[in-house]
Design an enzyme around this catalytic site. Structure first.
Site, short mmCIF file in Angstrom:
data_model
loop_
_atom_site.label_atom_id
_atom_site.label_comp_id
_atom_site.label_asym_id
_atom_site.label_seq_id
_atom_site.Cartn_x
_atom_site.Cartn_y
_atom_site.Cartn_z
N GLU A 98 0.83 -1.20 0.00
CA GLU A 98 0.00 0.00 0.00
C GLU A 98 0.86 1.25 0.00
O GLU A 98 2.00 1.25 0.45
CB GLU A 98 -0.91 -0.01 1.22
CG GLU A 98 -0.13 -0.14 2.50
CD GLU A 98 -0.96 -0.63 3.66
OE1 GLU A 98 -2.12 -1.00 3.46
OE2 GLU A 98 -0.42 -0.64 4.77
N CYS A 119 3.33 8.26 1.55
CA CYS A 119 3.90 7.28 2.47
C CYS A 119 4.11 5.99 1.70
O CYS A 119 3.15 5.36 1.25
CB CYS A 119 2.92 7.11 3.62
SG CYS A 119 3.41 5.88 4.80
N CYS A 126 6.93 -7.51 7.35
CA CYS A 126 8.08 -6.97 8.08
C CYS A 126 8.57 -8.02 9.05
O CYS A 126 7.78 -8.73 9.67
CB CYS A 126 7.71 -5.70 8.82
SG CYS A 126 9.13 -4.97 9.66
N CYS A 130 7.29 -5.70 15.71
CA CYS A 130 6.90 -4.80 16.79
C CYS A 130 5.48 -5.18 17.22
O CYS A 130 4.62 -5.43 16.37
CB CYS A 130 6.96 -3.35 16.33
SG CYS A 130 8.61 -2.89 15.75
N CYS A 133 2.17 -3.39 15.76
CA CYS A 133 2.12 -3.01 14.35
C CYS A 133 1.47 -4.08 13.48
O CYS A 133 1.77 -5.27 13.61
CB CYS A 133 3.54 -2.74 13.87
SG CYS A 133 3.66 -2.39 12.11
N GLY A 173 6.93 -2.36 6.10
CA GLY A 173 8.32 -2.82 5.99
C GLY A 173 9.33 -1.94 6.69
O GLY A 173 9.02 -0.82 7.12
N GLU A 174 10.52 -2.46 6.80
CA GLU A 174 11.63 -1.73 7.43
C GLU A 174 12.62 -1.35 6.32
O GLU A 174 13.39 -2.19 5.85
CB GLU A 174 12.28 -2.64 8.50
CG GLU A 174 13.58 -2.13 9.11
CD GLU A 174 13.53 -0.70 9.61
OE1 GLU A 174 12.73 -0.38 10.49
OE2 GLU A 174 14.32 0.12 9.11
N SER A 205 11.96 6.32 7.98
CA SER A 205 11.66 5.95 9.35
C SER A 205 12.22 4.56 9.61
O SER A 205 12.05 3.65 8.80
CB SER A 205 10.14 5.95 9.54
OG SER A 205 9.80 5.50 10.83
N SER A 228 11.64 5.31 15.05
CA SER A 228 10.47 4.79 15.77
C SER A 228 10.96 4.41 17.15
O SER A 228 11.47 3.31 17.35
CB SER A 228 9.90 3.56 15.06
OG SER A 228 9.28 3.95 13.87
N LEU A 229 10.82 5.32 18.10
CA LEU A 229 11.40 5.08 19.42
C LEU A 229 10.40 4.34 20.31
O LEU A 229 10.66 3.24 20.77
CB LEU A 229 11.85 6.42 20.03
CG LEU A 229 12.85 6.32 21.18
CD1 LEU A 229 14.11 5.57 20.78
CD2 LEU A 229 13.20 7.71 21.72
N HIS A 230 9.27 4.96 20.56
CA HIS A 230 8.15 4.33 21.28
C HIS A 230 8.44 3.87 22.70
O HIS A 230 7.59 3.27 23.36
CB HIS A 230 7.56 3.15 20.48
CG HIS A 230 7.31 3.45 19.03
ND1 HIS A 230 6.92 4.69 18.56
CD2 HIS A 230 7.40 2.66 17.93
CE1 HIS A 230 6.78 4.64 17.25
NE2 HIS A 230 7.07 3.44 16.84
N ASN A 304 -3.09 3.83 16.91
CA ASN A 304 -4.17 3.51 15.98
C ASN A 304 -4.54 2.04 16.20
O ASN A 304 -3.69 1.19 15.97
CB ASN A 304 -3.58 3.64 14.56
CG ASN A 304 -4.46 4.41 13.64
OD1 ASN A 304 -5.64 4.56 13.88
ND2 ASN A 304 -3.87 4.89 12.56
N CYS A 347 0.02 1.97 9.15
CA CYS A 347 0.95 0.96 8.69
C CYS A 347 0.36 -0.46 8.52
O CYS A 347 0.06 -1.14 9.49
CB CYS A 347 2.04 0.98 9.75
SG CYS A 347 3.51 0.09 9.49
N1 SAH Z 1 9.62 0.01 9.81
C1 SAH Z 1 9.77 1.41 9.89
C2 SAH Z 1 8.87 2.18 8.97
C3 SAH Z 1 7.45 1.72 8.84
S1 SAH Z 1 6.42 1.91 10.24
C4 SAH Z 1 9.61 1.88 11.30
O1 SAH Z 1 9.22 1.10 12.15
O2 SAH Z 1 9.94 3.03 11.56
C5 SAH Z 1 5.99 3.61 10.19
C6 SAH Z 1 5.51 4.15 11.52
O3 SAH Z 1 4.19 3.69 11.85
C7 SAH Z 1 6.42 3.73 12.67
O4 SAH Z 1 6.76 4.81 13.50
C8 SAH Z 1 5.54 2.74 13.38
O5 SAH Z 1 5.96 2.57 14.68
C9 SAH Z 1 4.16 3.36 13.21
N2 SAH Z 1 3.05 2.46 13.55
C10 SAH Z 1 2.99 1.12 13.39
N3 SAH Z 1 1.81 0.65 13.84
C11 SAH Z 1 1.11 1.72 14.30
C12 SAH Z 1 -0.18 1.88 14.89
N4 SAH Z 1 -0.97 0.84 15.08
N5 SAH Z 1 -0.57 3.13 15.25
C13 SAH Z 1 0.23 4.19 15.02
N6 SAH Z 1 1.44 4.11 14.46
C14 SAH Z 1 1.89 2.88 14.10
FE1 SF4 Z 2 8.23 -3.42 11.05
FE2 SF4 Z 2 8.21 -0.77 11.50
FE3 SF4 Z 2 6.00 -2.27 11.93
FE4 SF4 Z 2 8.12 -2.52 13.53
S1 SF4 Z 2 6.84 -0.67 13.27
S2 SF4 Z 2 6.91 -4.21 12.67
S3 SF4 Z 2 9.80 -2.26 12.11
S4 SF4 Z 2 6.97 -1.88 9.98
#
Ligand code: SAH
Ligand code: SF4
Length: 368
Positions: A98, A119, A126, A130, A133, A173-174, A205, A228-230, A304, A347
């Site tokens: 997507e 985006c 991936c 995480c 995600c 994806g990463e 990212s 993506s620190l979180h 989300n 995502c």
């Molecule tokens: N893999 C990379 C890029 C893709 S994810 C990464 O992790 O940075 C892009 C962003 O969407 C990241 O910051 C990820 O943490 C965030 N993301 C993933 N799932 C989400 C969700 N359910 N709600 C909000 N942001 C989310």
């Molecule tokens: Fe992969 Fe980024 Fe999602 Fe983590 S947040 S599972 S690295 S796409």
């Protein structure tokens, strides 16, 4: 049988590689520039070799075998012109990815107000898993090729009729795990003979692949970096991001400092707020310290919801308190109120939903 090694999709090639291919065939290399104009110049953007009328027909018929034009099929467009638009694409092997087009919104990554931001996805699935995600839920399938990354931009511009000003590698994806194809794609997207998008208008990212962050710091392109620190502590981060066991927060911060220093750039921390997981005031205070050391900006993103996952976003007062702890410490922080929540813009979500409801290709009609 895999195709011979000289066969590369046209949108995967740099100008130099196209020139080399032509020389190998005994043709003048200036034709490479002509081909690139046909596929990348906005008023042209042709989708088959036969449209390239200033290239001799005999040469075209050889080149179309060596460098086929492979465009994903657009199988669904959701949203409308002035809201977030989401494109679901089917790749040559049937995999779904997507691409999301987000209209004008206040500045998130650059200095000016962001205009149309796309985006893009970098992989099918991936591998990083995480916990919050949707993209990682079904594991990793494969990398996207350079052409599959580049053509997301071309298709989004074609369907929307809009010019894309900003690019974020925040789809499925990463990107840093698909480093080679990603670098090649940003080179083509940036090049004057390619799409011509400024490197400062692109943000990658990453979940924190330390060695690749250091590699990217050494690259000449001035692409922006978002992490993506979180979680600001290893305890919290490791609970939701397995990658933290390999590259803990302190190592990640060192790599970020290296990047900032090399590129003379401010980086961005992405921080999803998840209720009861990482929204404690103590985590906000630690996050402020991490950001201050790097002069990093923070984007807070209320979680989300993803079907099948137990997490929720905190209440607005909790979100506001987290934000004010950061701001009171002088940190540049914003809350990103997600656009496109209603059309599964987060995502990996749309692809999952469609993939699970697709029983055969006949169910979805092609749109392009
Ligand atoms: N893999 C990379 C890029 C893709 S994810 C990464 O992790 O940075 C892009 C962003 O969407 C990241 O910051 C990820 O943490 C965030 N993301 C993933 N799932 C989400 C969700 N359910 N709600 C909000 N942001 C989310
Ligand atoms: Fe992969 Fe980024 Fe999602 Fe983590 S947040 S599972 S690295 S796409």
């Amino acid at each position: 049988m895999s195709p011979p090694s000289y066969i590369h999709p046209l949108h995967s090639l740099s100008l130099e590689e196209m020139e080399a291919s032509l020389r190998e065939l005994g043709h003048p290399s200036y034709r490479a520039g002509q081909v690139m104009e046909w596929i990348y110049q906005r008023e042209k953007r042709v989708e088959n070799w036969s449209a390239m009328t200033n290239i001799p027909a005999a040469l075209r018929s050889i080149l179309e075998v060596r460098h086929p034009i492979l465009l994903p099929e657009v199988i669904q467009v959701s949203g409308s012109k002035d809201t977030t638009q989401k494109f679901l694409l089917r790749l040559g092997d049937g995999e779904l990815i997507e691409t999301v087009l987000i209209p004008a919104s206040p500045a998130l990554y650059g200095d000016e107000s962001d205009r149309r931001t796309l985006c893009v996805s970098s992989q099918v699935g991936c591998a990083y898993g995480c916990r919050f995600c949707a993209s990682g839920l079904d594991g990793w399938k494969r990398h996207l090729s350079t052409a599959e990354i580049v053509t997301q931009v071309l298709l989004a511009e074609k369907i929307s009729g809009e010019r894309i000003n900003n690019l974020v590698f925040m789809g499925m994806g990463e990107p840093m795990a698909n480093y080679e194809n990603f670098i090649k794609a940003i080179t083509i997207l940036n090049a004057p003979w390619g799409v011509g998008l400024g490197a400062r208008k692109m943000t990658v990212s990453t979940s924190g692949l330390v060695p690749r962050i250091r590699d990217l710091a050494e690259q000449p392109l001035q692409i922006r970096l978002a992490i993506s620190l979180h979680g600001a502590s290893d305890d919290v981060r490791s609970q939701i991001m397995p990658v933290n066991q390999k590259y803990p927060v302190a190592e990640l911060m060192d790599a970020c400092a290296f990047y900032s220093e090399r590129k003379k750039q401010m980086i961005t921390f992405e921080y999803i707020l998840i209720e009861g997981v990482n929204d404690d005031p103590s985590e906000a205070r630690l996050l402020a310290e991490r950001a201050r050391g790097l002069r990093a900006k923070i984007n807070l993103i209320p979680y989300n919801t993803v079907e099948g996952l137990p997490w929720n976003r905190p209440s607005e007062p909790v979100q506001e308190e987290f934000l004010s702890i950061l701001r009171n410490r002088g940190i540049a922080a914003t809350i990103r109120r997600e656009k496109g929540h209603d059309i599964d813009a987060a995502c990996g979500q749309l692809r999952r939903r469609v993939a699970s409801s697709l029983t055969g290709s006949g169910e979805v009609s092609a749109m392009n």
